[in-house]
Design a protein around this motif. Sequence first.
Motif, PDB file in Angstrom:
ATOM      1  N   ALA A 109       0.839  -1.210   0.000  1.00  0.00           N
ATOM      2  CA  ALA A 109       0.000   0.000   0.000  1.00  0.00           C
ATOM      3  C   ALA A 109       0.871   1.256   0.000  1.00  0.00           C
ATOM      4  O   ALA A 109       0.584   2.221  -0.717  1.00  0.00           O
ATOM      5  CB  ALA A 109      -0.953  -0.003   1.186  1.00  0.00           C
ATOM      6  N   SER A 125      -6.989  -2.074  -9.243  1.00  0.00           N
ATOM      7  CA  SER A 125      -6.477  -2.857  -8.113  1.00  0.00           C
ATOM      8  C   SER A 125      -7.528  -3.877  -7.705  1.00  0.00           C
ATOM      9  O   SER A 125      -8.672  -3.798  -8.121  1.00  0.00           O
ATOM     10  CB  SER A 125      -6.148  -1.956  -6.917  1.00  0.00           C
ATOM     11  OG  SER A 125      -7.342  -1.449  -6.341  1.00  0.00           O
ATOM     12  N   ASP A 127      -8.560  -4.402  -4.557  1.00  0.00           N
ATOM     13  CA  ASP A 127      -8.900  -4.175  -3.157  1.00  0.00           C
ATOM     14  C   ASP A 127     -10.358  -4.452  -2.807  1.00  0.00           C
ATOM     15  O   ASP A 127     -10.746  -4.342  -1.659  1.00  0.00           O
ATOM     16  CB  ASP A 127      -8.497  -2.768  -2.720  1.00  0.00           C
ATOM     17  CG  ASP A 127      -9.287  -1.676  -3.417  1.00  0.00           C
ATOM     18  OD1 ASP A 127      -9.966  -1.960  -4.430  1.00  0.00           O
ATOM     19  OD2 ASP A 127      -9.221  -0.526  -2.949  1.00  0.00           O
ATOM     20  N   THR A 128     -11.163  -4.870  -3.787  1.00  0.00           N
ATOM     21  CA  THR A 128     -12.533  -5.279  -3.477  1.00  0.00           C
ATOM     22  C   THR A 128     -12.600  -6.773  -3.187  1.00  0.00           C
ATOM     23  O   THR A 128     -13.632  -7.264  -2.758  1.00  0.00           O
ATOM     24  CB  THR A 128     -13.491  -4.971  -4.642  1.00  0.00           C
ATOM     25  OG1 THR A 128     -13.108  -5.755  -5.779  1.00  0.00           O
ATOM     26  CG2 THR A 128     -13.458  -3.494  -4.988  1.00  0.00           C
ATOM     27  N   GLY A 132     -10.522  -6.919   1.104  1.00  0.00           N
ATOM     28  CA  GLY A 132      -9.882  -5.624   0.985  1.00  0.00           C
ATOM     29  C   GLY A 132      -8.370  -5.653   1.010  1.00  0.00           C
ATOM     30  O   GLY A 132      -7.733  -4.612   0.901  1.00  0.00           O
ATOM     31  N   GLN A 133      -7.799  -6.834   1.164  1.00  0.00           N
ATOM     32  CA  GLN A 133      -6.341  -6.957   1.193  1.00  0.00           C
ATOM     33  C   GLN A 133      -5.794  -6.718  -0.212  1.00  0.00           C
ATOM     34  O   GLN A 133      -6.242  -7.327  -1.175  1.00  0.00           O
ATOM     35  CB  GLN A 133      -5.963  -8.360   1.680  1.00  0.00           C
ATOM     36  CG  GLN A 133      -4.493  -8.573   1.852  1.00  0.00           C
ATOM     37  CD  GLN A 133      -4.226  -9.919   2.487  1.00  0.00           C
ATOM     38  OE1 GLN A 133      -4.969 -10.871   2.294  1.00  0.00           O
ATOM     39  NE2 GLN A 133      -3.167 -10.001   3.249  1.00  0.00           N
ATOM     40  N   LEU A 134      -4.844  -5.834  -0.336  1.00  0.00           N
ATOM     41  CA  LEU A 134      -4.275  -5.489  -1.634  1.00  0.00           C
ATOM     42  C   LEU A 134      -3.291  -6.588  -2.059  1.00  0.00           C
ATOM     43  O   LEU A 134      -2.250  -6.780  -1.441  1.00  0.00           O
ATOM     44  CB  LEU A 134      -3.562  -4.138  -1.540  1.00  0.00           C
ATOM     45  CG  LEU A 134      -3.163  -3.469  -2.828  1.00  0.00           C
ATOM     46  CD1 LEU A 134      -4.368  -3.224  -3.725  1.00  0.00           C
ATOM     47  CD2 LEU A 134      -2.465  -2.141  -2.528  1.00  0.00           C
ATOM     48  N   VAL A 137      -1.883  -4.340  -7.828  1.00  0.00           N
ATOM     49  CA  VAL A 137      -2.326  -3.005  -8.233  1.00  0.00           C
ATOM     50  C   VAL A 137      -1.537  -2.598  -9.480  1.00  0.00           C
ATOM     51  O   VAL A 137      -0.344  -2.839  -9.571  1.00  0.00           O
ATOM     52  CB  VAL A 137      -2.158  -1.974  -7.089  1.00  0.00           C
ATOM     53  CG1 VAL A 137      -0.736  -1.885  -6.597  1.00  0.00           C
ATOM     54  CG2 VAL A 137      -2.685  -0.607  -7.485  1.00  0.00           C
ATOM     55  N   SER A 151       1.672  -8.576  -4.411  1.00  0.00           N
ATOM     56  CA  SER A 151       1.966  -8.852  -3.005  1.00  0.00           C
ATOM     57  C   SER A 151       2.788 -10.124  -2.844  1.00  0.00           C
ATOM     58  O   SER A 151       2.526 -11.142  -3.487  1.00  0.00           O
ATOM     59  CB  SER A 151       0.667  -8.988  -2.216  1.00  0.00           C
ATOM     60  OG  SER A 151       0.941  -9.441  -0.901  1.00  0.00           O
TER      61      SER A 151
END
Length: 181
Positions: A109, A125, A127-128, A132-134, A137, A151
């Motif tokens: 992030a 991204s 993030d949905t 919500g964990q990225l 992106v 990630s």
Amino acid sequence: MPNETAVPHRTGSLLDPADLFHTGLVVEDLSLAMKTLHELAGYHWTDVMELEVTARTPHGLQHASQRFVLSIEEPRLELVEAVPGTVWVSDGSNGAHHVGYWADADRIAALSAALTDLGLPVEASNDTEADGQLLWVYHRGLGSIRIELLSSLMRAPMEAWIAGADPATVRQDAPGGPADS
């Protein structure tokens, strides 16, 4: 002013060349591209990964059925089948779609914010998904090439897939997959 929470790598830059994981190419025909690059350059491919993804974009959420493979050989290529109306398209003028870098899960992030501060806005991204964990992106700003931050939580599942694990098992075990629900 760059994001203060993003700590530069040992190279003194925001991203480290050693963290480059792959170069992504969007192709119209996944099977044909795999065959052609095998015949031209000797690449071998993972089994096809099929995912339902939801990407947050500046224009709202995009839902897509995505199909892609990774090369077994390095430097690693990712072939992504085009999905019209999404971020996964090519207008034919760009060679590479994106370059994907590993990012520590606890820094992704902050790195994303720092790229935005440097004038590379977020294009999409996940993030949905994954509570919500990225996990990935895309940033835009190097002409038509995107920078993808991926990630480190995805590293083990991706390496298992490259080593020959069944895509369904990889999806099940990956962060945000059914096993996390």
